[in-house]
Design a protein around this motif. Structure first.
Motif, PDB file in Angstrom:
ATOM      1  N   PHE A   1     -23.317 -53.166  43.900  1.00 33.35           N
ATOM      2  CA  PHE A   1     -22.124 -53.870  43.413  1.00 33.35           C
ATOM      3  C   PHE A   1     -22.098 -53.901  41.891  1.00 33.35           C
ATOM      4  O   PHE A   1     -21.069 -53.621  41.271  1.00 33.35           O
ATOM      5  N   ASP A   2     -23.224 -54.279  41.311  1.00 34.38           N
ATOM      6  CA  ASP A   2     -23.253 -54.446  39.856  1.00 34.38           C
ATOM      7  C   ASP A   2     -23.188 -53.112  39.135  1.00 34.38           C
ATOM      8  O   ASP A   2     -22.554 -53.010  38.073  1.00 34.38           O
ATOM      9  N   ARG A   3     -23.819 -52.093  39.692  1.00 29.84           N
ATOM     10  CA  ARG A   3     -23.703 -50.769  39.074  1.00 29.84           C
ATOM     11  C   ARG A   3     -22.252 -50.284  39.091  1.00 29.84           C
ATOM     12  O   ARG A   3     -21.816 -49.584  38.178  1.00 29.84           O
ATOM     13  N   LYS A   4     -21.526 -50.675  40.103  1.00 28.91           N
ATOM     14  CA  LYS A   4     -20.135 -50.246  40.229  1.00 28.91           C
ATOM     15  C   LYS A   4     -19.185 -51.108  39.389  1.00 28.91           C
ATOM     16  O   LYS A   4     -18.202 -50.605  38.836  1.00 28.91           O
ATOM     17  N   LEU A   5     -19.472 -52.417  39.273  1.00 26.53           N
ATOM     18  CA  LEU A   5     -18.492 -53.346  38.713  1.00 26.53           C
ATOM     19  C   LEU A   5     -18.814 -53.907  37.329  1.00 26.53           C
ATOM     20  O   LEU A   5     -17.912 -54.431  36.668  1.00 26.53           O
ATOM     21  N   ASP A   6     -20.064 -53.824  36.894  1.00 32.04           N
ATOM     22  CA  ASP A   6     -20.452 -54.515  35.655  1.00 32.04           C
ATOM     23  C   ASP A   6     -19.553 -54.180  34.462  1.00 32.04           C
ATOM     24  O   ASP A   6     -19.063 -55.079  33.771  1.00 32.04           O
ATOM     25  N   ASN A   7     -19.333 -52.905  34.209  1.00 30.95           N
ATOM     26  CA  ASN A   7     -18.537 -52.521  33.043  1.00 30.95           C
ATOM     27  C   ASN A   7     -17.119 -53.066  33.131  1.00 30.95           C
ATOM     28  O   ASN A   7     -16.560 -53.571  32.144  1.00 30.95           O
ATOM     29  N   THR A   8     -16.539 -52.978  34.318  1.00 31.37           N
ATOM     30  CA  THR A   8     -15.174 -53.486  34.519  1.00 31.37           C
ATOM     31  C   THR A   8     -15.112 -54.988  34.305  1.00 31.37           C
ATOM     32  O   THR A   8     -14.200 -55.495  33.628  1.00 31.37           O
TER      33      THR A   8
ATOM     34  N   LYS B   1     -23.609 -60.521  38.621  1.00 29.84           N
ATOM     35  CA  LYS B   1     -23.421 -61.633  39.558  1.00 29.84           C
ATOM     36  C   LYS B   1     -22.759 -61.220  40.858  1.00 29.84           C
ATOM     37  O   LYS B   1     -22.945 -61.883  41.881  1.00 29.84           O
ATOM     38  N   ALA B   2     -21.954 -60.168  40.821  1.00 30.79           N
ATOM     39  CA  ALA B   2     -21.173 -59.806  42.007  1.00 30.79           C
ATOM     40  C   ALA B   2     -22.076 -59.523  43.205  1.00 30.79           C
ATOM     41  O   ALA B   2     -21.837 -60.030  44.312  1.00 30.79           O
ATOM     42  N   GLY B   3     -23.119 -58.705  43.011  1.00 27.52           N
ATOM     43  CA  GLY B   3     -24.008 -58.373  44.119  1.00 27.52           C
ATOM     44  C   GLY B   3     -24.756 -59.574  44.655  1.00 27.52           C
ATOM     45  O   GLY B   3     -24.895 -59.748  45.866  1.00 27.52           O
TER      46      GLY B   3
ATOM     47  N   THR C   1     -32.370 -53.549  46.157  1.00 24.04           N
ATOM     48  CA  THR C   1     -32.737 -54.565  45.169  1.00 24.04           C
ATOM     49  C   THR C   1     -33.605 -54.008  44.041  1.00 24.04           C
ATOM     50  O   THR C   1     -34.170 -54.771  43.269  1.00 24.04           O
ATOM     51  N   GLY C   2     -33.686 -52.705  43.959  1.00 24.17           N
ATOM     52  CA  GLY C   2     -34.324 -52.100  42.789  1.00 24.17           C
ATOM     53  C   GLY C   2     -33.331 -52.056  41.632  1.00 24.17           C
ATOM     54  O   GLY C   2     -32.122 -51.946  41.834  1.00 24.17           O
ATOM     55  N   VAL C   3     -33.829 -52.147  40.414  1.00 20.77           N
ATOM     56  CA  VAL C   3     -32.978 -52.121  39.215  1.00 20.77           C
ATOM     57  C   VAL C   3     -33.012 -50.734  38.604  1.00 20.77           C
ATOM     58  O   VAL C   3     -34.076 -50.140  38.438  1.00 20.77           O
ATOM     59  N   LYS C   4     -31.833 -50.212  38.274  1.00 22.41           N
ATOM     60  CA  LYS C   4     -31.742 -48.932  37.569  1.00 22.41           C
ATOM     61  C   LYS C   4     -31.201 -49.202  36.175  1.00 22.41           C
ATOM     62  O   LYS C   4     -30.169 -49.842  36.017  1.00 22.41           O
ATOM     63  N   GLY C   5     -31.915 -48.729  35.162  1.00 21.38           N
ATOM     64  CA  GLY C   5     -31.510 -49.007  33.791  1.00 21.38           C
ATOM     65  C   GLY C   5     -32.236 -50.221  33.237  1.00 21.38           C
ATOM     66  O   GLY C   5     -33.122 -50.794  33.883  1.00 21.38           O
ATOM     67  N   ASP C   6     -31.831 -50.627  32.042  1.00 23.25           N
ATOM     68  CA  ASP C   6     -32.535 -51.702  31.326  1.00 23.25           C
ATOM     69  C   ASP C   6     -31.725 -52.985  31.199  1.00 23.25           C
ATOM     70  O   ASP C   6     -32.083 -53.877  30.429  1.00 23.25           O
ATOM     71  N   ASP C   7     -30.633 -53.100  31.945  1.00 19.95           N
ATOM     72  CA  ASP C   7     -29.779 -54.280  31.810  1.00 19.95           C
ATOM     73  C   ASP C   7     -30.443 -55.550  32.338  1.00 19.95           C
ATOM     74  O   ASP C   7     -30.149 -56.652  31.875  1.00 19.95           O
ATOM     75  N   TYR C   8     -31.320 -55.389  33.326  1.00 14.73           N
ATOM     76  CA  TYR C   8     -31.956 -56.547  33.961  1.00 14.73           C
ATOM     77  C   TYR C   8     -33.449 -56.275  34.105  1.00 14.73           C
ATOM     78  O   TYR C   8     -33.874 -55.124  34.190  1.00 14.73           O
ATOM     79  N   PRO C   9     -34.258 -57.331  34.167  1.00 12.08           N
ATOM     80  CA  PRO C   9     -35.690 -57.119  34.422  1.00 12.08           C
ATOM     81  C   PRO C   9     -35.882 -56.504  35.801  1.00 12.08           C
ATOM     82  O   PRO C   9     -35.059 -56.710  36.704  1.00 12.08           O
TER      83      PRO C   9
END
Length: 327
Positions: A191-198, A208-210, A236-244
């Motif tokens: 969800f967040d990978r898809k919606l964060d930028n928008t 928060k969406a996911g 629930t794995g994180v891709k990128g550096d936006d979150y720990p």
């Protein structure tokens, strides 16, 4: 259980032969994980990138590509189930999941047929059969649960489909002489990978969406109070550096729940993650957030539909790659 007071479990979202023989056993002995999940993408990476499968493949040269894949996967699933059996016998989860051919997601009859075959062939009571939650998937879940087969209902994004899945579990349980176990695998980070930028562009909070969508589905599952049925947080794995790395574990710590995640994410959580209870979150808070999302012009129903299609396609593509490589 990783957090016994909350009945909160960590499952390893990873299967690979050398891992099962070594690190998996250590994680269990140290009380960190008490279950495992797999999917076509996980097996693709394991089978195509590990030398641990070379010897068995030599023995399977006269089989079809799908038969080779199943033989390799079933061997690993049996091994994982046997390693986990002592946990299962003392009521501390101990489940391992295998997914049906993702190409069958929209065919209930063939899903039921393959699930029954895998259940019989693997022959482990701590097995769960993974079924994608589509309309046809829900039909299959109802039938399989009624026959006492443990089910991991996967690729859940839409709260409406979560309710439909719970209906299938409930009807299946009513018609079963046994007490099968089940989890609803709620996908989160996509969800967040898809919606964060928008959302950021529209002045709304990212990340928060996911979590809030998962929290909403968790509330629905808890209210049903179906025996042996729990929420499982996946993707629930994180891709990128936006979150720990541990973000989607720490933010979803909930009573009577499971988080299945890659090994490195588990290690990050164990070493550095916050371990306080975060769920449940009140439905009113969740609904207020998604009201703002909708008013900002985001069609959540369209997001749910796209994420399901993308998830199915990812597993179909991974399965296709394995089959082509094994031909």
């Amino acid at each position: 259980m990783y957090l016994k007071d909350l009945s909160f479990s960590l499952w390893a979202d990873f299967i690979e032969r050398d891992f099962l023989n070594k690190e998996f056993k250590e994680l269990i002995e140290n009380g960190i994980v008490n279950g495992a999940t797999s999917n076509p993408a996980i097996f693709k990476n394991a089978i195509l990138n590990s030398i641990a499968y070379k010897e068995q493949l030599k023995e399977l040269k006269n089989l079809s590509a799908k038969e080779k894949y199943e033989a390799l996967a079933i061997y690993d699933i049996k091994k994982a189930a046997d390693i986990l059996k002592p946990l299962y016998e003392k009521g501390d989860d101990g489940f391992v999941s295998i997914e049906v051919d993702p190409n069958l997601a929209n065919n209930a009859e063939k899903t039921i047929e393959e699930a029954k075959r895998l259940w019989k062939e693997i022959d482990r009571e701590n097995l769960m059969i993974k079924i994608p939650v589509t309309d046809e998937g829900c039909r299959a879940i109802k039938e399989l649960v009624s026959e006492g087969i443990n089910i991991n209902a996967t690729l859940i994004f839409d709260p409406k489909y979560a309710k439909k899945c719970l209906d299938a579990f409930e009807e299946g349980i009513k018609n079963s002489d046994k007490k099968p176990y089940g989890v609803l695998s709620i996908f989160v980070s996509r969800f967040d990978r898809k919606l964060d930028n928008t959302l950021v562009q529209k002045g709304l909070e990212k990340g928060k969406a996911g979590i809030l969508n998962a929290a909403k589905i968790y509330n629905t599952i808890q209210k049903r109070e179906l025996p042996n049925i729990r929420a499982l947080f996946a993707s629930t794995g994180v891709k990128g550096d936006d979150y720990p790395p541990f973000y989607y574990i720490s933010e979803l710590i909930a009573p009577h729940s499971i988080n299945t995640t890659p090994i490195n994410t588990i290690k990050s959580f164990v070493n550095d993650g916050f371990k306080e209870q975060k769920l449940p979150i009140e439905d009113e808070i969740i609904d207020e957030f998604f009201d703002r999302v909708e008013k900002a012009g985001v069609d959540m129903q369209n997001v749910y539909n796209e994420l399901l299609e993308e998830g199915l396609l990812a597993f179909v593509d991974a399965f296709k790659e394995i089959i082509e490589e094994l031909e």
